[in-house]
Write a protein that holds these residues in place. Structure first.
Motif, PDB file in Angstrom:
ATOM      1  N   LEU A 113       0.710  -1.207  -0.010  1.00 38.94           N
ATOM      2  CA  LEU A 113       0.063  -0.049   0.294  1.00 38.94           C
ATOM      3  C   LEU A 113       1.210   1.163   0.111  1.00 38.94           C
ATOM      4  O   LEU A 113       1.786   1.429   0.909  1.00 38.94           O
ATOM      5  N   ILE A 114       0.597   2.093  -1.052  1.00 34.41           N
ATOM      6  CA  ILE A 114       1.361   3.422  -0.926  1.00 34.41           C
ATOM      7  C   ILE A 114       0.418   4.620  -1.121  1.00 34.41           C
ATOM      8  O   ILE A 114      -0.716   4.376  -1.711  1.00 34.41           O
ATOM      9  N   SER A 116      -0.783   8.080  -2.587  1.00 36.44           N
ATOM     10  CA  SER A 116      -0.557   8.738  -3.914  1.00 36.44           C
ATOM     11  C   SER A 116       0.192   9.886  -3.741  1.00 36.44           C
ATOM     12  O   SER A 116       1.033  10.272  -4.730  1.00 36.44           O
ATOM     13  N   ASP A 118       2.921  10.299  -1.565  1.00 41.19           N
ATOM     14  CA  ASP A 118       4.146   9.799  -1.023  1.00 41.19           C
ATOM     15  C   ASP A 118       5.528  10.241  -1.575  1.00 41.19           C
ATOM     16  O   ASP A 118       5.723   9.580  -2.737  1.00 41.19           O
ATOM     17  N   ASN A 122       7.408   8.064  -4.386  1.00 46.04           N
ATOM     18  CA  ASN A 122       7.460   8.485  -5.717  1.00 46.04           C
ATOM     19  C   ASN A 122       8.609   8.797  -6.342  1.00 46.04           C
ATOM     20  O   ASN A 122       8.986   8.845  -7.373  1.00 46.04           O
ATOM     21  N   THR A 148      -3.314   1.817  -3.933  1.00 46.31           N
ATOM     22  CA  THR A 148      -2.623   3.235  -3.714  1.00 46.31           C
ATOM     23  C   THR A 148      -4.112   3.784  -2.866  1.00 46.31           C
ATOM     24  O   THR A 148      -5.025   3.534  -2.923  1.00 46.31           O
ATOM     25  N   ASP A 150      -5.544   7.136  -2.304  1.00 46.07           N
ATOM     26  CA  ASP A 150      -5.690   8.217  -2.861  1.00 46.07           C
ATOM     27  C   ASP A 150      -5.511   9.580  -2.017  1.00 46.07           C
ATOM     28  O   ASP A 150      -6.569   9.533  -0.765  1.00 46.07           O
ATOM     29  N   GLN A 179      -6.721   8.187   6.199  1.00 43.12           N
ATOM     30  CA  GLN A 179      -5.869   7.583   5.555  1.00 43.12           C
ATOM     31  C   GLN A 179      -5.379   6.041   6.392  1.00 43.12           C
ATOM     32  O   GLN A 179      -5.334   5.224   5.865  1.00 43.12           O
TER      33      GLN A 179
END
Length: 199
Positions: A113-114, A116, A118, A122, A148, A150, A179
């Motif tokens: 999980l990232i 958007s 980050d 990125n 992701t 958002d 989040q």
């Protein structure tokens, strides 16, 4: 590089959703400097303590990590297979120094999980992300799900304020609580066999 206590709020959310969560302390340096064998020994000790109380019926174990802890979680998962069946990486592509062992072909599923926004993830060159992804479970006995959040950023997986090292994080466009709620819900869905994919 942050205290393990910064993950207490999101760990509590996951616990409220029915998952037993143990957050390991890596004090005093807050990074994994011990050998993998030492980490494995400490993890096994924690597992034993949880099971010996008789209060929990645990059918499978997962390990996870945020940021640099993702690489440590991959090392631990590799050292403990087949005892660990799932891996969770938050704000991490599993990079490490040196790179963690490959889990490609492992009998294990992973969730990445990232956020958007980050800026740390990125900011990693695409070739390096591909190299890291190639180390994640993929094959007939395991797979990796990428997701992701958002509006989420790097620091939003914990409660430790703005991320400024090794570079400044992106600006979160959703509330911290949102989040962490999304991270907890998607992680619990993944751990319970529901995939963790966004619906």
């Amino acid at each position: 590089l942050v205290s393990h206590t910064v993950y207490a709020p999101v760990a509590a959310r996951m616990s409220d959703l029915g998952i037993l969560v143990c957050v390991m302390s890596l004090e005093p340096l807050r990074i994994a400097v011990d050998s993998v064998e030492e980490l494995k020994k400490n993890t096994l000790r924690t597992m034993y303590e949880v099971m010996s109380t008789g209060d929990h019926d645990v059918s499978e174990w997962a390990v996870g990590g945020h940021s640099m802890g993702g690489g440590t979680a991959m090392e631990l998962a590799a050292a403990m297979k087949p005892g660990v069946s799932k891996l969770v990486l938050w704000g991490s592509v599993g990079a490490g120094f040196p790179p963690p062992p490959s889990l490609k072909g492992a009998t294990m599923d992973a969730l990445v999980l990232i956020g958007s926004e980050d800026a740390l993830v990125n900011g990693i060159p695409e070739w390096k992300k591909i190299k890291c992804r190639d180390r994640l479970p993929d094959g007939p006995r395991g797979s990796t799900t990428f997701g992701t959040i958002d509006g989420g950023n790097h620091a939003g997986f914990g409660h430790y304020g703005p991320q400024t090292f090794p570079m400044c994080d992106g600006v979160r466009t959703i509330a911290l609580e949102d989040q962490q709620r999304m991270a907890a819900e998607r992680t619990v869905k993944f751990l319970t066999g529901d995939g963790g994919k966004q619906k």
